[in-house]
Design an enzyme around this catalytic site. Structure first.
Site, short mmCIF file in Angstrom:
data_model
loop_
_atom_site.label_atom_id
_atom_site.label_comp_id
_atom_site.label_asym_id
_atom_site.label_seq_id
_atom_site.Cartn_x
_atom_site.Cartn_y
_atom_site.Cartn_z
N SER A 60 47.36 45.17 44.96
CA SER A 60 45.99 45.17 44.44
C SER A 60 45.90 45.68 42.99
CB SER A 60 45.05 45.95 45.37
OG SER A 60 45.03 45.35 46.65
N ASN B 10 52.50 36.54 41.43
CA ASN B 10 52.93 35.87 42.65
C ASN B 10 51.74 35.05 43.16
OD1 ASN B 10 53.80 35.11 45.18
ND2 ASN B 10 53.73 37.18 46.05
N LYS C 146 51.68 33.03 45.55
CA LYS C 146 51.76 32.81 47.01
C LYS C 146 51.52 31.34 47.33
CE LYS C 146 50.26 37.54 47.62
NZ LYS C 146 49.85 38.56 48.52
N HIS D 138 59.66 39.83 49.97
CA HIS D 138 58.22 40.12 49.90
C HIS D 138 57.72 40.52 51.29
CE1 HIS D 138 53.90 39.56 49.51
NE2 HIS D 138 54.10 39.81 48.23
N GLY E 204 46.92 42.74 48.93
CA GLY E 204 45.83 41.82 49.28
C GLY E 204 44.68 42.50 50.00
C1 PEP Z 1 51.79 40.61 46.14
O1 PEP Z 1 51.59 39.64 46.84
O2 PEP Z 1 52.95 40.83 45.75
C2 PEP Z 1 50.66 41.46 45.80
C3 PEP Z 1 50.91 42.60 45.22
O3 PEP Z 1 49.39 40.99 46.10
P1 PEP Z 1 47.97 41.63 45.63
O4 PEP Z 1 48.10 41.92 44.16
O5 PEP Z 1 46.96 40.58 45.94
O6 PEP Z 1 47.80 42.89 46.42
#
Ligand code: PEP
Length: 257
Positions: free
Chosen positions: A214, A9, A11, A96, A174
């Protein structure tokens, strides 16, 4: 046997140039004949066509990060599922946590989008997950139940070959905090049991449940080794080929047994 799905993703990140470079690096490293693991990237809307061209014919699919529940028409700024199919999207992320908590999408909004995306033939990746405060007050299961019940209202069993669930604890997105493998497995077990009791054992067994929050090269293998974790939804680490590729490789190795 459920096939792993590793989805990136992006974003609201990348430029046309940096996203193209990233996609080219993935194409170079993910074998074309890779059947073991489904790989998906979800770039920002303006770059879907460009990235779609780069990954075309490689087995890497493209997905959108959101969609409208409306048919094409007078909805300024929205993107119809018909348009996503038209530019070659295989999938769409729905619900999301950033859309739920920053943009205030409700389970009812999410349910309309799920229905529309299914009708358009898209694979739906329905994201669910609890806030830190909800985990601390032991409401995780109740939150997951509400989000699953709301998001999947009036969805027939027959639609499940197009549905993937992503468990994404909001406190791990995140933030650099990751659910421990045990925390992830426990939530995934809850979700699989939820599918069993609301649909059937067959649907519970066949539906993929991804973990997101993460995920990085150094924790991917342990998370993906959990019995009920069928892949990863990756944010930050999907923006760097040198981080996303080892996560895909971890899934490929695990599926080889
Ligand atoms: C996400 O945005 O779906 C996500 C899991 O982000 P991150 O891996 O940065 O935590």
């Amino acid at each position: 046997m459920r096939r792993f799905l590793v989805a990136g993703n992006w974003k609201m990140n990348t430029t046309k140039a940096s996203g193209s470079q990233l996609a080219q690096a993935l194409v170079a490293e993910v074998p074309k004949e890779n059947q073991a693991v489904e790989v998906l990237v979800c770039p920002p809307f303006p770059y879907l066509t460009t990235i779609g061209e780069i990954v075309k014919g490689t087995g890497i699919g493209i997905g959108a990060q959101n969609c409208s529940h409306e048919a094409p028409g007078a909805f300024t700024g929205e993107t119809a599922t018909e348009m996503l199919s038209d530019v070659g999207c295989r999938s769409v992320l729905i619900g999301h946590s950033e859309r739920r908590h920053i943009l205030k999408e409700t389970d009812a909004d999410i349910n309309l989008k799920v229905k529309k995306a299914l009708a358009a033939g898209l694979q739906v990746v329905l994201c669910v997950g609890e806030l830190q405060s909800e985990r601390e007050s032991e409401q995780t299961d109740a939150v997951l139940d509400t989000q699953m019940t709301g998001g999947l209202a009036e969805i027939d069993a027959a639609a499940f070959d197009q549905i993937v669930i992503a468990y994404e604890p909001v406190w791990a997105i995140g933030t650099g905090l990751t659910a421990s493998p045990e925390q992830a497995e426990s939530a995934h077990q809850y979700l699989r049991n939820w599918l069993k009791s609301h649909y059937s054992s067959e649907i519970a067994d066949a539906t993929r449940i991804l973990y997101g929050g993460s995920v990085k090269p150094d924790n991917a293998k342990e998370l993906l080794s959990q019995e009920n974790v069928d892949g990863a939804l990756v944010g930050g680490a999907s923006l760097k080929a040198e981080q996303f590729i080892p996560i895909i490789q971890a899934a490929v190795e695990l599926s080889a047994g």
